[in-house]
Scaffold this motif. Structure first.
Motif, PDB file in Angstrom:
ATOM      1  N   SER A 142       0.834  -1.201   0.000  1.00 49.18           N
ATOM      2  CA  SER A 142       0.000   0.000   0.000  1.00 49.18           C
ATOM      3  C   SER A 142       0.871   1.254   0.000  1.00 49.18           C
ATOM      4  CB  SER A 142      -0.881   0.018   1.251  1.00 49.18           C
ATOM      5  OG  SER A 142      -1.668  -1.142   1.283  1.00 49.18           O
ATOM      6  N   ASP A 143       1.931   1.210   0.809  1.00 50.77           N
ATOM      7  CA  ASP A 143       2.811   2.377   0.900  1.00 50.77           C
ATOM      8  C   ASP A 143       3.932   2.234  -0.129  1.00 50.77           C
ATOM      9  OD1 ASP A 143       4.059   4.660   1.657  1.00 50.77           O
ATOM     10  OD2 ASP A 143       4.967   3.800   3.475  1.00 50.77           O
ATOM     11  N   LEU A 144       3.549   2.401  -1.386  1.00 53.00           N
ATOM     12  CA  LEU A 144       4.490   2.166  -2.488  1.00 53.00           C
ATOM     13  C   LEU A 144       5.699   3.095  -2.457  1.00 53.00           C
ATOM     14  CD1 LEU A 144       3.071   1.730  -6.097  1.00 53.00           C
ATOM     15  CD2 LEU A 144       4.649   0.271  -4.823  1.00 53.00           C
ATOM     16  N   ALA A 145       5.487   4.282  -1.899  1.00 53.31           N
ATOM     17  CA  ALA A 145       6.587   5.256  -1.890  1.00 53.31           C
ATOM     18  C   ALA A 145       7.759   4.753  -1.056  1.00 53.31           C
ATOM     19  CB  ALA A 145       6.097   6.598  -1.355  1.00 53.31           C
ATOM     20  N   SER A 146       7.532   3.678  -0.262  1.00 60.01           N
ATOM     21  CA  SER A 146       8.618   3.181   0.578  1.00 60.01           C
ATOM     22  C   SER A 146       9.465   2.112  -0.125  1.00 60.01           C
ATOM     23  CB  SER A 146       8.043   2.630   1.885  1.00 60.01           C
ATOM     24  OG  SER A 146       7.272   1.463   1.608  1.00 60.01           O
ATOM     25  N   VAL A 147       9.323   1.939  -1.457  1.00 56.53           N
ATOM     26  CA  VAL A 147      10.082   0.870  -2.120  1.00 56.53           C
ATOM     27  C   VAL A 147      11.582   1.026  -1.862  1.00 56.53           C
ATOM     28  CG1 VAL A 147       8.419   0.422  -3.973  1.00 56.53           C
ATOM     29  CG2 VAL A 147      10.277   2.014  -4.380  1.00 56.53           C
ATOM     30  N   ARG A 148      12.234  -0.150  -1.723  1.00 57.93           N
ATOM     31  CA  ARG A 148      13.651  -0.113  -1.373  1.00 57.93           C
ATOM     32  C   ARG A 148      14.568  -0.624  -2.478  1.00 57.93           C
ATOM     33  NH1 ARG A 148      13.610  -2.429   4.695  1.00 57.93           N
ATOM     34  NH2 ARG A 148      12.775  -4.165   3.521  1.00 57.93           N
ATOM     35  N   THR A 149      13.972  -1.175  -3.538  1.00 60.59           N
ATOM     36  CA  THR A 149      14.822  -1.630  -4.652  1.00 60.59           C
ATOM     37  C   THR A 149      15.613  -0.436  -5.163  1.00 60.59           C
ATOM     38  OG1 THR A 149      13.334  -3.407  -5.275  1.00 60.59           O
ATOM     39  CG2 THR A 149      14.762  -2.556  -7.021  1.00 60.59           C
ATOM     40  N   ARG A 150      16.927  -0.624  -5.235  1.00 62.47           N
ATOM     41  CA  ARG A 150      17.797   0.509  -5.522  1.00 62.47           C
ATOM     42  C   ARG A 150      18.329   0.463  -6.949  1.00 62.47           C
ATOM     43  NH1 ARG A 150      19.591   4.707  -3.509  1.00 62.47           N
ATOM     44  NH2 ARG A 150      18.622   5.018  -1.508  1.00 62.47           N
ATOM     45  N   ALA A 151      18.366   1.604  -7.593  1.00 59.35           N
ATOM     46  CA  ALA A 151      18.977   1.702  -8.912  1.00 59.35           C
ATOM     47  C   ALA A 151      20.111   2.712  -8.792  1.00 59.35           C
ATOM     48  CB  ALA A 151      17.946   2.171  -9.932  1.00 59.35           C
ATOM     49  N   ALA A 152      21.370   2.207  -8.838  1.00 62.31           N
ATOM     50  CA  ALA A 152      22.533   3.093  -8.676  1.00 62.31           C
ATOM     51  C   ALA A 152      23.143   3.378 -10.036  1.00 62.31           C
ATOM     52  CB  ALA A 152      23.552   2.419  -7.769  1.00 62.31           C
ATOM     53  N   ALA A 153      23.294   4.650 -10.341  1.00 54.07           N
ATOM     54  CA  ALA A 153      23.858   5.032 -11.651  1.00 54.07           C
ATOM     55  C   ALA A 153      25.309   4.560 -11.739  1.00 54.07           C
ATOM     56  CB  ALA A 153      23.779   6.541 -11.824  1.00 54.07           C
ATOM     57  N   VAL A 154      25.669   3.955 -12.893  1.00 55.13           N
ATOM     58  CA  VAL A 154      27.063   3.552 -13.109  1.00 55.13           C
ATOM     59  C   VAL A 154      27.532   4.071 -14.463  1.00 55.13           C
ATOM     60  CG1 VAL A 154      27.173   1.502 -11.642  1.00 55.13           C
ATOM     61  CG2 VAL A 154      26.248   1.283 -13.945  1.00 55.13           C
ATOM     62  N   GLU A 155      28.819   4.377 -14.529  1.00 56.36           N
ATOM     63  CA  GLU A 155      29.402   4.873 -15.783  1.00 56.36           C
ATOM     64  C   GLU A 155      29.860   3.703 -16.632  1.00 56.36           C
ATOM     65  OE1 GLU A 155      29.530   8.071 -16.565  1.00 56.36           O
ATOM     66  OE2 GLU A 155      28.594   8.634 -14.664  1.00 56.36           O
ATOM     67  N   GLY A 156      30.322   4.004 -17.824  1.00 60.02           N
ATOM     68  CA  GLY A 156      30.930   2.994 -18.690  1.00 60.02           C
ATOM     69  C   GLY A 156      29.888   2.212 -19.453  1.00 60.02           C
ATOM     70  N   LYS A 157      30.290   1.006 -19.856  1.00 58.13           N
ATOM     71  CA  LYS A 157      29.402   0.100 -20.605  1.00 58.13           C
ATOM     72  C   LYS A 157      28.537   0.837 -21.614  1.00 58.13           C
ATOM     73  CE  LYS A 157      28.967  -3.938 -17.599  1.00 58.13           C
ATOM     74  NZ  LYS A 157      28.085  -4.874 -16.965  1.00 58.13           N
ATOM     75  N   SER A 158      29.096   1.332 -22.642  1.00 63.32           N
ATOM     76  CA  SER A 158      28.432   2.083 -23.718  1.00 63.32           C
ATOM     77  C   SER A 158      27.282   2.969 -23.259  1.00 63.32           C
ATOM     78  CB  SER A 158      27.979   1.140 -24.841  1.00 63.32           C
ATOM     79  OG  SER A 158      27.151   0.136 -24.342  1.00 63.32           O
ATOM     80  N   GLY A 159      27.635   4.065 -22.642  1.00 57.15           N
ATOM     81  CA  GLY A 159      26.625   5.050 -22.261  1.00 57.15           C
ATOM     82  C   GLY A 159      26.165   4.946 -20.833  1.00 57.15           C
TER      83      GLY A 159
END
Ligand code: FAD
Length: 390
Positions: A142-159
């Protein structure tokens, strides 16, 4: 706008031209459904049948309202409604394209890049690919804003891109879907609790380091899953919409998820079997009960078609959609209970009697009706806010 206007339902626009289309859909179903088990149609919008989805795509009954240049058919929301309700009432196996047609495709159409639209939308329209929804997590429903799956920006790998770590739960059909729209945290929430979220278009068949594990439901069926992302690399071009705008995108997606006829027709096949089991001369008690159910369905259909009319007119009827879902799913849960009191036959999924089998499946699926797509309490909170009560 006064608070009561937020819950205003305009009368559904008359739509006599829809009747010819209804005839076409019924003829199609008569040709393509007769050999199927009636049990498939219970609860989760039918079975998952890629071939059936392709046939619907070929008839132009997926992506009906989308622009032609992306494989759509530029028809209106009320025509689409006719197709949906006929499919659901017949218990047709529409699961293979349901989510993509209802919400993933429209979201891509609205916020996707031109390349994403050209790559994905025509394949949805053809019934070739299916989607799943990666929102809920073990501690975030219900409290979707609490999602914890993280997406960390990384450099390299074609773009460059993002490394994903986290777990999604209750993901319907992830084991069969081609793509997931994933909601992940790319930044801190900051002052805005709903900030820092981003959606990604994940190619489930061609991305490494994702594991999809079955979660069996109350009926013992494998419908939903746990999906684990472990150091999963997603290229930058998989971002859907804007980085940090995931919350706004998700909430607009949910309005599409809540108002359709699937919110009161999940056990329609049981209602048909019930009428058959009661026979041509039902008791007075049965007549009253059936009359009440049919009157409710008739009213819900008017409300839901009214929402389709508002969507067609380009408004965002989020409050009305919440109301339709709350009333519709409450009725869907009542129907098996009423059936049990009217016919002296035990629910039995393995029975040769269609009534007993469909009753069993309806009873086992019914608890989920008021959970999926937003729980009753959450919807009532949205309605109360619309009325200015909170
Ligand atoms: C059949 C089915 C299919 C699903 N498919 C998917 C899918 O494909 N993808 C996906 O992402 N999710 C899916 N879900 C998950 C679904 O969206 C969540 O179950 C739902 O949002 C509730 O979250 P939760 O289970 O974590 O319960 P919780 O959020 O933990 O809620 C537990 C109880 O507390 C109540 N509650 C919570 N917060 C409040 C509040 N603020 N005020 C009052 N009461 C509150 C709730 O109403 C509920 O009764 C599916 C669920 C089902 C049943």
């Amino acid at each position: 706008m006064s608070s009561i206007d937020a819950l205003r339902f305009e009368p559904p626009p008359p739509f006599p031209e829809g009747e010819a289309l209804r005839g076409d859909v019924r003829a199609f179903l008569a040709e393509h459904l007769p050999r199927r088990s009636i049990k498939e149609g219970v609860g989760i919008w039918g079975g998952y049948d890629r071939e059936f989805s392709r046939k619907m795509g070929a008839r132009g009954w997926i992506a009906m309202t989308w622009p032609r240049r992306y494989g759509g058919h530029e028809r209106n929301a009320l025509e689409r409604y006719v197709v949906l309700e006929e499919m659901l009432a017949a218990g047709a196996p529409v699961g293979g394209h349901w989510i993509a047609d209802r919400q993933s495709g429209p979201l891509i159409l609205r916020v996707g890049t031109e390349a994403q639209k050209r790559d994905i939308l025509p394949r949805i329209a053809a019934g070739e690919i299916g989607f799943c929804i990666g929102m809920s997590e073990p501690d975030s429903g219900s409290d979707l804003a609490s999602v914890r799956t993280r997406a960390a920006a990384v450099e390299g790998k074609s773009g460059g891109g993002f490394l994903i770590n986290g777990t999604k739960l209750w993901t319907s059909n992830a084991h069969r879907a081609d793509y997931m729209i994933l909601l992940a945290r790319t930044g801190e929430a900051g002052e805005q609790r709903h900030g820092g979220l981003t959606q990604f278009l994940v190619d489930l068949k061609n991305t490494k380091d994702i594991s999809i594990r079955p979660v069996h439901n109350l009926a013992g069926d494998h419908h939903f899953n746990e999906v684990v992302f472990q150091e999963t690399f997603l290229p930058a071009h998989t971002v859907l919409g804007e980085v940090g705008r995931g919350w706004q995108q998700v909430t607009s997606e949910l309005a599409l998820e809540r108002s359709g006829p699937e919110r009161f027709l999940s056990v329609f096949t049981l209602l048909v079997e019930l009428a058959r089991a009661l026979g041509p001369d039902p008791s007075e008690r049965a007549r009253i009960a059936m009359g009440r159910i049919v009157a409710h369905i008739y009213t819900l259909r008017r409300l839901s078609r009214s929402v389709a009319g508002m969507l067609q007119a380009g408004t965002n009827p989020a409050q009305q959609a919440a109301l339709v879902k709350d009333l519709g799913t409450t009725l869907e849960q009542e129907i098996p209970e009423i059936a049990r009191l009217l016919v002296d036959e035990e629910p039995d999924r393995g029975s040769a009697s269609n009534y007993a089998a469909v009753l069993a499946l309806s009873m086992m699926n019914a608890p989920s009706f008021t959970l999926r797509g937003g729980t009753r309490e959450i919807l009532r909170g949205i309605i109360a806010r619309g009325l200015g009560l909170r």
